[in-house]
Design a protein around this motif. Structure first.
Motif, mmCIF file in Angstrom:
data_model
loop_
_atom_site.group_PDB
_atom_site.id
_atom_site.type_symbol
_atom_site.label_atom_id
_atom_site.label_comp_id
_atom_site.label_asym_id
_atom_site.label_seq_id
_atom_site.Cartn_x
_atom_site.Cartn_y
_atom_site.Cartn_z
ATOM 1 N N ILE A 83 40.352 46.731 87.870
ATOM 2 C CA ILE A 83 41.136 46.504 86.645
ATOM 3 C C ILE A 83 40.687 47.355 85.444
ATOM 4 O O ILE A 83 40.050 47.620 84.975
ATOM 5 C CB ILE A 83 40.778 45.084 86.480
ATOM 6 C CG1 ILE A 83 41.509 43.909 85.247
ATOM 7 C CG2 ILE A 83 39.758 44.612 85.804
ATOM 8 C CD1 ILE A 83 41.372 42.704 85.128
ATOM 9 N N GLY A 84 41.713 47.566 84.627
ATOM 10 C CA GLY A 84 42.122 48.363 83.641
ATOM 11 C C GLY A 84 42.428 47.366 82.562
ATOM 12 O O GLY A 84 43.695 46.481 82.622
ATOM 13 N N ILE A 85 42.364 47.434 80.747
ATOM 14 C CA ILE A 85 42.454 47.075 79.511
ATOM 15 C C ILE A 85 43.535 49.437 79.311
ATOM 16 O O ILE A 85 42.830 50.272 78.833
ATOM 17 C CB ILE A 85 41.401 46.959 78.931
ATOM 18 C CG1 ILE A 85 40.942 46.094 79.620
ATOM 19 C CG2 ILE A 85 42.922 46.711 77.714
ATOM 20 C CD1 ILE A 85 39.538 45.572 78.496
ATOM 21 N N THR A 98 41.108 52.503 79.795
ATOM 22 C CA THR A 98 39.362 51.811 80.094
ATOM 23 C C THR A 98 39.789 50.965 80.971
ATOM 24 O O THR A 98 39.642 50.182 81.549
ATOM 25 C CB THR A 98 38.924 50.704 79.277
ATOM 26 O OG1 THR A 98 38.701 51.689 78.202
ATOM 27 C CG2 THR A 98 37.305 50.241 79.017
ATOM 28 N N TRP A 99 39.189 51.580 81.989
ATOM 29 C CA TRP A 99 39.109 51.417 83.583
ATOM 30 C C TRP A 99 37.559 50.444 84.075
ATOM 31 O O TRP A 99 36.317 51.113 83.634
ATOM 32 C CB TRP A 99 39.083 52.386 84.897
ATOM 33 C CG TRP A 99 41.156 52.843 85.078
ATOM 34 C CD1 TRP A 99 41.436 54.165 84.323
ATOM 35 C CD2 TRP A 99 41.610 52.442 85.563
ATOM 36 N NE1 TRP A 99 42.296 54.058 84.727
ATOM 37 C CE2 TRP A 99 42.731 53.183 85.529
ATOM 38 C CE3 TRP A 99 41.543 50.960 85.828
ATOM 39 C CZ2 TRP A 99 44.197 52.290 85.906
ATOM 40 C CZ3 TRP A 99 43.016 50.900 86.554
ATOM 41 C CH2 TRP A 99 44.512 50.983 85.879
ATOM 42 N N ALA A 116 35.460 45.448 80.373
ATOM 43 C CA ALA A 116 35.407 45.603 79.039
ATOM 44 C C ALA A 116 35.498 46.924 78.365
ATOM 45 O O ALA A 116 35.099 47.721 79.117
ATOM 46 C CB ALA A 116 34.511 44.200 78.810
ATOM 47 N N GLY A 117 35.962 46.885 76.917
ATOM 48 C CA GLY A 117 36.071 48.079 76.259
ATOM 49 C C GLY A 117 36.271 47.998 74.820
ATOM 50 O O GLY A 117 36.425 46.580 74.764
ATOM 51 N N ALA A 126 47.641 45.800 73.549
ATOM 52 C CA ALA A 126 46.868 46.545 74.201
ATOM 53 C C ALA A 126 48.273 45.428 76.009
ATOM 54 O O ALA A 126 48.733 44.375 76.095
ATOM 55 C CB ALA A 126 45.563 46.036 74.889
ATOM 56 N N GLN A 127 47.795 46.023 77.381
ATOM 57 C CA GLN A 127 47.976 46.162 78.891
ATOM 58 C C GLN A 127 47.210 45.898 79.270
ATOM 59 O O GLN A 127 45.793 46.198 79.785
ATOM 60 C CB GLN A 127 49.236 45.930 79.379
ATOM 61 C CG GLN A 127 50.494 46.950 78.236
ATOM 62 C CD GLN A 127 51.332 47.551 78.491
ATOM 63 O OE1 GLN A 127 51.295 48.876 79.689
ATOM 64 N NE2 GLN A 127 52.952 47.619 78.374
ATOM 65 N N VAL A 128 47.359 44.880 81.111
ATOM 66 C CA VAL A 128 46.163 44.704 81.425
ATOM 67 C C VAL A 128 46.466 45.204 82.381
ATOM 68 O O VAL A 128 48.446 44.938 83.022
ATOM 69 C CB VAL A 128 45.917 43.165 82.083
ATOM 70 C CG1 VAL A 128 45.515 42.984 83.522
ATOM 71 C CG2 VAL A 128 45.575 42.312 80.981
#
Length: 741
Positions: A83-85, A98-99, A116-117, A126-128
């Motif tokens: 999952i990433g931001i 941020t992965w 988290a980042g 931000a997106q998911v």
């Protein structure tokens, strides 16, 4: 249920009722699936070709640069995922992503991934991102329960978020001995609502054979004398390894001044198991930290840590003075010892095999069919107040005929003051049962210990004990005598609603008598409230008595019991006696005796003369009870009116004289009464009474009249003025009993 603090909408989080909050970003098509656990829906991301596929939120969510954000989701598929931001500028341009670390495996069951980042400079949105790398086209990957927002951390944790979760990096930890640090995302199926559990774990890898350990770099401040608890989920590499967590304390100069280690008894290596360690901060402690490690590790073995917490130790029951280690047995038997008998003590094993709180319990093992007594460490208490001890017990093996719990008090010098109270229990089944006992500490008591005596009736019997507490409370069972009113008040607290209650009055000779309640004698009476106040107007005068209560589950032949403290109702003047109406105790009257009865015991007989015989043939019934006249005085008009009120109903009365006067407490029926003047002027208020009395049996069905729960508030709510009350009720007794005239 929506995840607290989620920036995503409820529909985007749960995929219910639709997946319109998501769109394809790379090599994928999206559809709605079923079988989710945060609602039925889930997001199906299907690969177009073999290779990485991605989906993202349609919306971009406002964030603040320099702030840490956290994202997680539950996933299922045939390959690993991450999952990433995705950080965006105000112009919606991508700044960076941020992965998370890709999971170490895959599973078709739901499992957690997270990341988290810190939002980079210039980021405003931000997106998911959801990503997996499929090995073929038309392969489905499943997602749901998605969160984006501020970090979710354990309330009260002294450690920072990244030390608790390692979601950002591994910088919250340092290698101590024979270890390297990294982060991994194993496949772990957490509960959908366990928002504290993330995907990343701290991976501690042993460099070579031997012990390996790591230490959290944070040094939060502690208060000397306060008990602290450290815990973490540990995933050991093999069952034979010794994985542990350790709570450490340091002085103001950074020197270690105390530590408590707790070793995991893992049932398997495929899961994560929460292990706890607790300790009271030493007097010179200024800070603390937590360490973890493996003993006798092989090179390359990995210990994983997740959700690492240091916090003030919780109380198993509010106000308990028993340390957490002695109450929960998470790191061993603590201060418990065998005071008598053949029993041995140990912590149950493995993790989760028997517990009520935490993951372990105390195992009391008896090799023979005998009784053993175990005792806790001494804890500080206040003298002159009531204390309750309560362990929970569970039958592990074999059988026990009884388990008795008691509190033993000591003075400040450690002198044994004895046991103040004890309660015996029968463990009827395999469930966990609370075994409370109340005891009033003597005025000079300063310490107390809990004792548990268990009588095994079979060899190799095991009793488990957990969640033990001792705390100051109002007495669970309290007796207060009222000499001037001639009765004792019994207060029962914390009764199990729906169970059945029997209450006996017990004399020193062991005799038992049921006491009276609102519906008659209290025998297997349903409990409708957790507190009950009983007035026993039939208790003896100048004699020691106590109350014995039996509490049964509905319809069960076996139950638990309570015993009250001893009590005495004093009647000091031998010339006085009580006449009482058990059903109407408000009419009870203390009278002066002029002359006790000269008793007769009548008998029904028939005499027959037989011709030719000298003696008659007598046929007799059973000799009847006592009959005689009691002569008494009333000394003023108030007593005279009260005696009339007492006699008016014609109810069975209870006559109680001072012990030693040759008369036992007696239930009587009073016949035609004579009220005579004693001579002197007409204004003389004394009266001489003759009460013809016939001994009767105690009524089992007559209940005690009373307000039936009515209070002054009910009167105020119904009547506008005092005049209305006076017009409705002829007497104060009528007001009490709600008898309207």
């Amino acid at each position: 249920m929506a995840i607290p603090g989620n920036l995503l909408s409820a529909a985007t989080e749960s995929m219910d009722p639709s997946i319109t909050g998501w769109t394809s970003k790379l090599n994928s098509t999206l559809s709605k699936g079923t079988g989710g656990r945060n609602g039925d829906g889930c997001l199906v991301v299907k690969s177009v070709t073999a290779g990485e596929i991605q989906a993202r939120t349609v919306s971009s969510y406002p964030i603040t640069a320099g702030t840490t954000y956290y994202a997680f989701a539950d996933a299922a598929g045939v390959v690993g995922e991450r999952i990433g931001i995705r950080w965006l500028s105000s112009a919606a341009a991508e700044i960076s992503i941020t992965w998370a670390v890709t999971t170490t495996g895959s599973s078709s069951s739901w499992h957690r991934v997270s990341v988290a980042g810190v939002a980079p400079a210039g980021a405003t949105q931000a997106q998911v991102l959801l990503s997996s790398t499929e090995t073929a086209s038309a392969t489905n990957h499943y997602w749901e329960n998605v969160y984006l927002g501020l970090p979710i951390r354990t309330t009260g944790n002294l450690l920072p978020f990244n030390t608790e979760s390692s979601e950002i990096d591994a910088s919250g930890w340092a290698a101590v001995v024979n270890a390297t640090l990294s982060r991994q995302v194993p496949v772990v199926s957490w509960a959908a609502t366990n928002y504290l559990a993330g995907g990343h774990t701290l991976a501690v890898t042993a460099i070579a054979t031997g012990n390996a350990s790591v230490l959290a770099t944070a040094r939060p401040t502690v208060t000397p004398g306060t008990e602290y608890l450290a815990y973490a989920y540990l995933q050991p590499p093999v069952l034979t390894s010794q994985a542990w967590i350790e709570l450490r304390f340091y002085d103001a100069n950074g020197n270690q001044v105390g530590a408590q280690r707790s070793t995991l008894a893992a049932p398997a290596t495929t899961g994560s198991y929460r292990q706890r360690a607790s300790m009271v901060a030493p007097t010179n402690a200024a800070t603390c930290s937590v360490a973890a490690g493996l003993d006798s590790a092989s090179a390359g073995q990995v210990l994983r840590l997740e959700t690492v917490v240091v916090t003030a130790a919780p109380q198993t029951i509010a106000g308990t003075v028993l340390p957490y280690a002695d109450a929960s047995f998470e790191q061993g038997v603590a201060g418990w010892t065998v005071a008598a008998g053949v029993a041995s003590l140990s912590r149950t094993t493995p993790w989760g095999s028997a517990f009520l709180e935490g993951a372990y319990a105390l195992a009391i093992s008896s090799g023979t069919a005998t009784s053993s007594t175990i005792r806790s460490a001494r804890v500080p208490v206040t003298g002159g107040v009531n204390w309750r001890a309560q362990p929970f017990a569970h039958l592990g093996a074999g059988t026990y005929s009884s388990v008795t719990v008691r509190i033993r008090f000591y003075d400040a010098a450690g002198t044994d003051l004895g046991v103040a109270a004890s309660v015996g229990y029968v463990i009827p089944g395999a469930a966990w049962y609370a075994l409370p006992v109340d005891a009033l500490a003597s005025a000079n008591a300063a310490q107390a210990a809990i004792e548990i005596s268990a009588t095994a009736t079979a060899a190799s019997s095991v009793l488990h004990v957990d969640q033990v507490a001792i705390w100051q409370v109002l007495p669970q069972t309290e007796v207060v005598p009222f000499a001037d009113a001639g009765y004792a008040r019994l207060t029962l607290r914390e009764l199990p609603v729906g169970y059945e209650l029997t209450v006996y009055r017990v004399l020193n000779d062991g005799s038992r008598t049921l006491i009276r309640g609102g519906a008659g004698l209290i025998s297997r009476q349903p409990i409708t409230s957790d507190a009950m106040v009983l007035e026993d107007h039939e208790a003896p005068m100048n004699a020691t008595f106590r109350y014995f209560m039996e509490i049964y589950p509905p319809g069960s032949p076996t139950g638990s019991s309570r015993v009250s403290a001893d009590a005495v109702i004093t009647l000091a003047d031998a010339n006085l006696a009580w006449l009482k109406d058990p059903s109407n105790p408000q009419r009870n009257l203390r009278i002066m005796v002029a002359k006790p009865p000269d008793w007769q015991r009548p008998i029904d007989q028939s005499a027959f003369v037989v011709r030719g015989r000298r003696n008659k043939v007598i046929l007799s019934g059973i000799r009847q009870g006592l009959e005689g006249d009691l002569d008494i005085w009333t000394r003023d008009d108030g007593e005279r009116a009260a005696l009339h009120l007492l006699l008016d109903s014609g109810n069975t009365l209870l006559w109680q004289a001072v012990p030693g006067m040759g008369v036992d407490d007696m239930y009587v029926s009073v016949g035609q009464v004579t009220e005579a003047r004693v001579g002197g002027p007409a204004q003389e208020v004394w009266r001489a009474w003759t009460l013809p009395m016939v001994e009767t049996d105690m009524s089992a069905t007559a209940g005690v009249n009373g307000a039936r729960g009515r209070t002054w508030q009910d009167v105020v709510a119904e009547f506008a003025t005092c005049s209305d009350v006076v017009a409705t009720y002829q007497t104060c007794e009528a007001l009490l009993l709600d008898i309207r005239g």
